[in-house]
Design a protein around this motif. Structure first.
Motif, mmCIF file in Angstrom:
data_model
loop_
_atom_site.group_PDB
_atom_site.id
_atom_site.type_symbol
_atom_site.label_atom_id
_atom_site.label_comp_id
_atom_site.label_asym_id
_atom_site.label_seq_id
_atom_site.Cartn_x
_atom_site.Cartn_y
_atom_site.Cartn_z
ATOM 1 N N ALA A 1 -16.289 -18.495 -14.408
ATOM 2 C CA ALA A 1 -16.719 -18.665 -15.795
ATOM 3 C C ALA A 1 -16.289 -20.025 -16.339
ATOM 4 O O ALA A 1 -17.051 -20.705 -17.043
ATOM 5 N N VAL A 2 -15.071 -20.432 -16.029
ATOM 6 C CA VAL A 2 -14.575 -21.738 -16.467
ATOM 7 C C VAL A 2 -15.330 -22.850 -15.753
ATOM 8 O O VAL A 2 -15.754 -23.844 -16.373
ATOM 9 N N GLN A 3 -15.512 -22.711 -14.458
ATOM 10 C CA GLN A 3 -16.186 -23.759 -13.691
ATOM 11 C C GLN A 3 -17.629 -23.945 -14.154
ATOM 12 O O GLN A 3 -18.135 -25.073 -14.193
ATOM 13 N N GLY A 4 -18.283 -22.846 -14.502
ATOM 14 C CA GLY A 4 -19.648 -22.964 -14.993
ATOM 15 C C GLY A 4 -19.724 -23.551 -16.387
ATOM 16 O O GLY A 4 -20.678 -24.269 -16.722
ATOM 17 N N ALA A 5 -18.724 -23.274 -17.213
ATOM 18 C CA ALA A 5 -18.737 -23.774 -18.588
ATOM 19 C C ALA A 5 -18.407 -25.249 -18.669
ATOM 20 O O ALA A 5 -18.944 -25.971 -19.517
ATOM 21 N N LEU B 1 1.251 -29.342 -17.965
ATOM 22 C CA LEU B 1 -0.159 -29.470 -18.330
ATOM 23 C C LEU B 1 -1.017 -28.885 -17.217
ATOM 24 O O LEU B 1 -0.811 -29.184 -16.042
ATOM 25 N N GLU B 2 -1.988 -28.054 -17.594
ATOM 26 C CA GLU B 2 -2.935 -27.489 -16.640
ATOM 27 C C GLU B 2 -4.355 -27.879 -17.046
ATOM 28 O O GLU B 2 -4.731 -27.742 -18.216
ATOM 29 N N THR B 3 -5.134 -28.363 -16.082
ATOM 30 C CA THR B 3 -6.520 -28.711 -16.379
ATOM 31 C C THR B 3 -7.354 -27.431 -16.417
ATOM 32 O O THR B 3 -7.147 -26.501 -15.640
ATOM 33 N N ILE B 4 -8.301 -27.409 -17.346
ATOM 34 C CA ILE B 4 -9.207 -26.270 -17.530
ATOM 35 C C ILE B 4 -10.625 -26.811 -17.385
ATOM 36 O O ILE B 4 -11.136 -27.486 -18.281
ATOM 37 N N GLY B 5 -11.272 -26.537 -16.262
ATOM 38 C CA GLY B 5 -12.575 -27.127 -16.022
ATOM 39 C C GLY B 5 -12.459 -28.627 -15.805
ATOM 40 O O GLY B 5 -11.400 -29.157 -15.481
ATOM 41 N N GLY B 6 -13.577 -29.312 -16.006
ATOM 42 C CA GLY B 6 -13.604 -30.742 -15.735
ATOM 43 C C GLY B 6 -12.973 -31.608 -16.797
ATOM 44 O O GLY B 6 -12.472 -32.699 -16.498
ATOM 45 N N HIS B 7 -12.978 -31.162 -18.089
ATOM 46 C CA HIS B 7 -12.552 -32.040 -19.176
ATOM 47 C C HIS B 7 -11.569 -31.404 -20.148
ATOM 48 O O HIS B 7 -11.170 -32.046 -21.124
#
Length: 495
Positions: free
Chosen positions: A103-107, A164-170
């Motif tokens: 869901a995160v990767q698609g968003a 810090l954790e990245t969530i998706g690409g941006h």
């Protein structure tokens, strides 16, 4: 790449320092050949180009010196600095590869021309003056350029540690480690509770990308069963379940990730929960292991090294041990694995003058068999034994010496483990003694400028020389033992 991180707040360590440690592991069937070095301002690029993507960026013209443990041989391309400490005593570790969900990767798809692990220390560490500033700088770069992989990054100063954790690409979230707690991070998203009120208000303990609430609402990422939360209720949420929203929930986590966190938390909090048996509160396959815990006693350097070298010793999962049924041995991915490349711990000591406040403890090669070696970081060069790692196998450097020892000792573990333990203890004893001696000598002499750099480099060289001597001795012992236990041995000497 597989890695493990432990972060320890200042009130949870034995001496009031902040600790941040991470091991960098090579990919499957490979070695990342590592070294320990200092990057001086004249060697820092002013225009940066990534190797693994098309990303490029102008950098400020006033970089500070900083330590790092980069690839010594550019096989995969890029620097892969892994982190270190800069001239104003701010540390960074980059990165812990983490996981997310579809869901995160698609968003927010990954940015193929963005930044990755190979780039981050070079882009951030030479320019930040606090842990918080590190989060802000990297967060801004992530929002503007994006990332092509999922990563988590630690920032540390004398008072604070931020994760810090990245969530998706941006997108990204960051949380401050409580002063009286430690955090364990395997290769999966870890932050289990997030405070949006703080993140969009005082930012005392939480920060995130500027449109995080809109992102969560638009793509239906909130997993709570309490209510159907809209934008306004999310704005007022102080306990958002970020792990459920952004993290992975894969079967592979139960063999690759959660067991590593279980091992460390079990070791540091043995009486807080039930860790074993049918009535266990947490098992190696638990998805709800706490992101942070208050330890049962204050944590030492040696305990960090022990846990970050762990292979499930004293449990039924120990690949070398005799506990439990054979089918359980080697079931879970260890922390101390054959593919460890470097383990680095940054220690920032509040009770020492800023000139000698920071130590970087470095271990190269497989952590179950190597030793932790401390170096003062207010320097301009590092000892050759730790810096001259070559592509060719050689006993002239710490990296390859430890690789050779590990390969031989692993095959003869019961016969060699005592030698390895004696070696690790000898280096640890010398490390603490030399630190005390050097601290006292500094207080007496008060060197400054170039004299200070030479003073600290001399202490580092003494530590390196001692380590080399003990490493060579261990190699002699392990080689002799392995040779005497070869399959073609025969007891009779003469005709």
């Amino acid at each position: 790449m597989g890695c493990t991180t432990i972060l320890v707040g200042k009130n949870a360590t034995y001496d009031g320092s902040t600790f941040m440690a991470r091991d960098d592991d090579s990919g499957s069937d490979d070695f990342n050949i590592k070294k320990f070095e200092v990057v001086m301002p004249e060697d820092q690029p002013r225009h940066y180009k990534s190797v693994l993507s098309k990303f490029e960026m102008d950098l400020p013209d006033d970089p500070m010196p900083y330590t790092e443990t980069p690839d010594a041989v550019q096989k995969a391309g890029g620097i892969w600095g892994q982190g270190g400490i800069n001239a104003v005593n701010v540390a960074m570790t980059a990165t812990e590869t983490i996981t997310t969900n579809p869901a995160v990767q698609g968003a927010d798809p990954l940015a193929l021309d963005g930044i990755g692990e190979e780039d981050m220390p070079t882009l951030v560490l030479p320019y930040i003056h606090s842990a918080r500033e590190g989060v802000e700088r990297l967060g801004a770069i992530l929002e503007k350029y994006g990332t092509y992989e999922f990563n988590a990054i630690g920032f540390q100063d004398v008072n604070d540690i931020w994760w810090l954790e990245t969530i998706g690409g941006h997108h990204w979230i960051a949380k401050r480690v409580p002063d009286d707690c430690y955090v364990v991070m395997p290769n999966q998203m870890g932050i289990d509770s997030f405070d949006f009120v703080d993140a969009f208000g005082e930012q005392k303990d939480h920060m995130c990308s500027s449109d995080m609430i809109e992102f969560v609402e638009k793509y239906h990422l909130d997993r709570t069963m309490d209510e159907d939360r809209d934008y306004d209720s999310l704005k007022n949420c102080t306990d958002f379940d970020s792990r459920a929203a952004f993290g992975s929930h894969d079967d592979s986590d139960h063999t690759y990730n959660t067991p590593r966190a279980w091992f460390i938390e079990r070791y540091l909090n043995p009486n807080t929960f039930i860790w074993d048996g049918p009535d266990a509160d947490f098992t190696p396959m638990s998805d709800d292991l706490p992101w942070c815990l208050q330890p049962e006693h204050k944590i030492t350097i040696e305990e960090v090294k022990y846990t970050m070298s762990g292979y499930y010793q004293n449990t039924q999962y120990d690949p070398y041990g005799g506990y439990g049924p054979d089918e359980w041995r080697g079931k879970f991915r260890p922390i101390g694995i054959n593919r460890n490349s470097v383990l680095s711990l940054t220690q920032i000591r509040p009770y020492m003058p800023k000139e000698i406040q920071c130590l970087q403890w470095v271990a190269l090669g497989s952590c179950a068999f190597n030793a932790f070696v401390p170096f003062y970081t207010n320097i301009e060069t590092t000892p050759e034994y730790f810096q001259n790692t070559t592509a060719k196998v050689s006993t002239d450097n710490f990296y390859w010496s430890n690789r050779l020892i590990a390969a031989m000792a692993d095959a003869h573990f019961q016969s060699c483990s005592n030698f390895v333990e004696q070696y690790q203890n000898a280096v640890a004893y010398k490390a603490h003694a030399l630190i005390h001696e050097t601290d006292a000598a500094y207080e007496e002499k008060k060197p400054s400028g170039a004299d200070l750099h030479r003073f600290l480099e001399k202490a580092n060289q003494e530590m390196s020389d001692f380590t080399q001597e003990k490493t060579d001795k261990l190699m002699d012992q392990v080689l002799f033992t392995a040779s005497m236990e070869m399959k073609n041995k025969y007891a009779r000497s003469d005709a």
